[in-house]
Design a protein around this motif. Sequence first.
Motif, PDB file in Angstrom:
ATOM      1  N   ASP A  67     -96.207 -29.463 -59.561  1.00 38.94           N
ATOM      2  CA  ASP A  67     -95.440 -29.335 -60.807  1.00 38.94           C
ATOM      3  C   ASP A  67     -94.726 -27.983 -60.902  1.00 38.94           C
ATOM      4  OD1 ASP A  67     -96.827 -31.655 -61.080  1.00 38.94           O
ATOM      5  OD2 ASP A  67     -97.629 -31.237 -63.074  1.00 38.94           O
ATOM      6  N   THR A  68     -95.455 -26.872 -60.712  1.00 38.54           N
ATOM      7  CA  THR A  68     -94.831 -25.553 -60.878  1.00 38.54           C
ATOM      8  C   THR A  68     -93.814 -25.290 -59.779  1.00 38.54           C
ATOM      9  OG1 THR A  68     -96.704 -24.563 -59.697  1.00 38.54           O
ATOM     10  CG2 THR A  68     -96.801 -24.559 -62.094  1.00 38.54           C
ATOM     11  N   TYR A  69     -94.025 -25.847 -58.597  1.00 34.58           N
ATOM     12  CA  TYR A  69     -93.040 -25.702 -57.523  1.00 34.58           C
ATOM     13  C   TYR A  69     -91.719 -26.356 -57.919  1.00 34.58           C
ATOM     14  CZ  TYR A  69     -90.615 -26.874 -53.146  1.00 34.58           C
ATOM     15  OH  TYR A  69     -89.667 -27.055 -52.164  1.00 34.58           O
ATOM     16  N   HIS A  78     -85.325 -23.436 -61.723  1.00 34.54           N
ATOM     17  CA  HIS A  78     -84.843 -22.098 -62.089  1.00 34.54           C
ATOM     18  C   HIS A  78     -84.003 -21.499 -60.971  1.00 34.54           C
ATOM     19  CE1 HIS A  78     -87.017 -21.677 -65.870  1.00 34.54           C
ATOM     20  NE2 HIS A  78     -88.109 -22.163 -65.288  1.00 34.54           N
ATOM     21  N   LYS A  79     -84.398 -21.736 -59.739  1.00 39.52           N
ATOM     22  CA  LYS A  79     -83.633 -21.236 -58.599  1.00 39.52           C
ATOM     23  C   LYS A  79     -82.240 -21.874 -58.568  1.00 39.52           C
ATOM     24  CE  LYS A  79     -82.868 -19.511 -54.413  1.00 39.52           C
ATOM     25  NZ  LYS A  79     -82.369 -18.136 -54.261  1.00 39.52           N
ATOM     26  N   ALA A  80     -82.186 -23.165 -58.827  1.00 35.94           N
ATOM     27  CA  ALA A  80     -80.903 -23.874 -58.849  1.00 35.94           C
ATOM     28  C   ALA A  80     -80.014 -23.379 -59.978  1.00 35.94           C
ATOM     29  CB  ALA A  80     -81.142 -25.376 -58.973  1.00 35.94           C
ATOM     30  N   ASP A 112     -82.006 -13.253 -54.334  1.00 41.03           N
ATOM     31  CA  ASP A 112     -82.451 -12.679 -53.059  1.00 41.03           C
ATOM     32  C   ASP A 112     -83.456 -13.556 -52.324  1.00 41.03           C
ATOM     33  OD1 ASP A 112     -80.860 -10.428 -53.269  1.00 41.03           O
ATOM     34  OD2 ASP A 112     -82.379  -9.310 -54.384  1.00 41.03           O
ATOM     35  N   VAL A 113     -84.014 -14.528 -53.012  1.00 39.35           N
ATOM     36  CA  VAL A 113     -85.008 -15.417 -52.392  1.00 39.35           C
ATOM     37  C   VAL A 113     -84.262 -16.527 -51.654  1.00 39.35           C
ATOM     38  CG1 VAL A 113     -86.936 -16.975 -52.775  1.00 39.35           C
ATOM     39  CG2 VAL A 113     -86.737 -14.881 -54.128  1.00 39.35           C
ATOM     40  N   LYS A 114     -84.413 -16.574 -50.344  1.00 43.04           N
ATOM     41  CA  LYS A 114     -83.681 -17.536 -49.522  1.00 43.04           C
ATOM     42  C   LYS A 114     -84.519 -18.750 -49.145  1.00 43.04           C
ATOM     43  CE  LYS A 114     -80.407 -14.520 -49.577  1.00 43.04           C
ATOM     44  NZ  LYS A 114     -79.279 -14.687 -50.539  1.00 43.04           N
ATOM     45  N   LEU A 115     -85.839 -18.659 -49.319  1.00 46.84           N
ATOM     46  CA  LEU A 115     -86.706 -19.761 -48.917  1.00 46.84           C
ATOM     47  C   LEU A 115     -87.796 -19.948 -49.967  1.00 46.84           C
ATOM     48  CD1 LEU A 115     -87.741 -21.833 -46.802  1.00 46.84           C
ATOM     49  CD2 LEU A 115     -89.078 -19.974 -45.798  1.00 46.84           C
ATOM     50  N   VAL A 116     -87.935 -21.176 -50.447  1.00 45.84           N
ATOM     51  CA  VAL A 116     -89.003 -21.538 -51.394  1.00 45.84           C
ATOM     52  C   VAL A 116     -89.674 -22.800 -50.862  1.00 45.84           C
ATOM     53  CG1 VAL A 116     -89.585 -22.137 -53.779  1.00 45.84           C
ATOM     54  CG2 VAL A 116     -87.653 -20.599 -53.315  1.00 45.84           C
ATOM     55  N   PHE A 117     -91.002 -22.794 -50.830  1.00 41.06           N
ATOM     56  CA  PHE A 117     -91.720 -23.978 -50.367  1.00 41.06           C
ATOM     57  C   PHE A 117     -93.057 -24.067 -51.102  1.00 41.06           C
ATOM     58  CE2 PHE A 117     -92.725 -20.461 -47.579  1.00 41.06           C
ATOM     59  CZ  PHE A 117     -94.096 -20.551 -47.368  1.00 41.06           C
ATOM     60  N   PRO A 156     -92.858 -17.398 -70.685  1.00 38.25           N
ATOM     61  CA  PRO A 156     -93.536 -16.929 -69.478  1.00 38.25           C
ATOM     62  C   PRO A 156     -92.639 -16.993 -68.242  1.00 38.25           C
ATOM     63  CG  PRO A 156     -94.328 -19.105 -70.103  1.00 38.25           C
ATOM     64  CD  PRO A 156     -93.465 -18.627 -71.233  1.00 38.25           C
ATOM     65  N   TRP A 157     -91.784 -18.019 -68.146  1.00 41.82           N
ATOM     66  CA  TRP A 157     -90.931 -18.139 -66.961  1.00 41.82           C
ATOM     67  C   TRP A 157     -89.891 -17.016 -66.902  1.00 41.82           C
ATOM     68  CZ3 TRP A 157     -91.275 -20.532 -62.506  1.00 41.82           C
ATOM     69  CH2 TRP A 157     -92.125 -21.643 -62.384  1.00 41.82           C
ATOM     70  N   GLY A 158     -89.342 -16.632 -68.053  1.00 44.05           N
ATOM     71  CA  GLY A 158     -88.371 -15.542 -68.056  1.00 44.05           C
ATOM     72  C   GLY A 158     -88.974 -14.237 -67.553  1.00 44.05           C
TER      73      GLY A 158
END
Length: 713
Positions: free
Chosen positions: A58-60, A66-68, A74-79, A31-33
């Motif tokens: 947990d999902t955050y 995955h971001k690391a 293209d995603v510069k901000l995750v919170f 699912p994550w892929g």
Amino acid sequence: MISRGSEWHRWEPHIHAPGTILNNQFGAADPWGSYLTSLEGLTPKIEAIAVTDYYVTDTYEQFLAHKAAGRLPDVKLVFPNIELRLDVAAKSGFVNIHLLVSPEDPDHVGEVKRILKRLQFGAHNDRFDCTREELIKLGKRSDTTITDDGAALRHGATQVKVNFDQLRKVIHESEWAKKNILIAVAGGAGDGTSGLRQAADATTRQEIEKFAHIIFSSSPAQREFWLGQRGVAIEELRLRYDGCKPCLHGSDSHDQKSVGQPVDNRFSWIKGELEFDALRQACIDPEGRAYVGEQPPRSAMPSQVISHVTIDDAEWATTPDIPLNPGLVAIIGARGSGKTALADVIAAGCDAITTPGWDADENISPSFLARARRLIGEATTTLTWGGGATVTRALDGNDANGHTSFPRARYLSQQFVEELCSAKGVSDGLVDEIERVIYESHSPDDREWALDFAELRDQQTSRFQQAREREAQAIADISDRIATEFEKESLVASLTKQVGEKNKLIADYTADRARLVVRGTEAQVARHTQLSEAAQKLRSTIQNFGNQRRTFVALQDEVRSMRATGSPEMLRQAQARHNNSGLNATQWDEFLLIYKGDVDKSLTAYVNWADGEIRKLQGVPLPPGDPNVALIADTADISTLPLAPIVAEMTRLEALFSADKLVRDQYTALTNRIAQENSALQTLQTRLTDAEGAAARRKDLQSERDDTYGRVF
């Protein structure tokens, strides 16, 4: 540091991820892929994501891993967005409230878990915290058949409801929370505050919305309400809800199909840098920094804004390529960093520096280009406009203010502002600015489509000027007329250039207006375009009749002046020239010049005729009616209709183009501007035709003058 200034970026403020506690429909096979691939392929791209889950992070945390690992470049901000259910019933569930957590603190996950631990739910003669471990215990206590921790966590999440007063107290008592958490509440009816419709719930609803910083809603009506544009004024919003609030909307995805795909492409846009502080700024300025729609709002039409400044052949320019954005309102920098230089360079590229500005004394002028005149060399600037057009100008002014150039912008330079603030008296610049303000304060109809203040002034005062000139000295000789024709000949190139630029400007505005068309309204837009063309033809005809009427009135003044002063003065001059005639006063009266026909009656009839034609063309304004009922039948011959019903039908159609007030206002403004520019184009074309005939008229006048010289000598 943002090189282009604040720009609009797409944010996804409410999206769940694989493994979300409730309603997880993302599938079991990788699912994550699939989820990450879907996010990476979205258009327009998402650059800021609030990973949402119920009560936990947990999902955050999995998303960050995955971001690391290199996904979502293209995603510069995750919170994190932590979704809670309040103990307040809505129409079909309970009111959902969201904690949007700033990721600026490296330990923000641990800190928000401390906040959640203080939120407690009483059940089964016990108290349970809003933490993963406590929710598992609650799930197993509520259903003793559950042994799996995951199932217990999901069941526990369905049982817990957060007390609103307790949540408000916990947030207010925590300095960390007040600094790092923004509260968003759902605005819909099913699980939002709109579902609190009973009178007894009114206070609760107001308190929840007052507590929130953000409203999760894509409704244009809600956005207008929270901006103080519908139902309540801004002052009342401040009093009842602590001010205006931004409306945002997310996909609320719980499955792969809806990832980043909100209904009707109602995307969220935030103006600012890609950091959490931009969301805080949107809460301060919701109208200017937050928007929900398929595309971000256009602050200006592309063809009318500068997108890039390039300085060539200038070793002194440390930053020769400077991108600009359409919403730029200020140039900020330390003293001596080049703010005035950049403004001067842009003004030079726009042909907006006057001849006195270029010729200013380099020792006293605040202008960078004037002070650095000896060091500029052969440097040039190239401006790239949003529509793709480019223009290059020399920075020493050697190609400025030519007969084919015209300013693309108005430059209020530092020198101009200093002169306005000085005590030197009324300067030419101040007079020009006053005239511009007076001109722009009149509507296009009141201006009678005059191109500038001078033309407006001439229209309004021409009768009196002509009367004064006739009283003083009215008639120019043949040489003056020849000089006039010479001047008109010299204007051919300039007017040709202006006509071309005006045609391009109209084309640009028309293209900009076409971009505002919403899918599904093409038929209304086509009808509006047809009506607009008919309206423009009528306005042109009305303008021609208006010009004729002014001419008739001026002729009436001339007739009265001729009778009162012109003819008697000519008679007195004749008497003086022939004082030996021996004629008495009665005999001299026979020489008084009079008009052959009844010109008073004729001119009055002409004025009345022009007024009647104008009234027929303008028609009678229609009373407001049903906006969904056409005022003009599709089969009607609009070429036979007056202006008033056509304008009313255009106004009705404009209200149907979009539910978004901003789009409607932009469409109406562009339509009015196109009409004004078409009228201006007609005036320019008339002037050009006149100028092109000047050469032939000049030759005839020169022949007439030669004949006159022959008769004289």
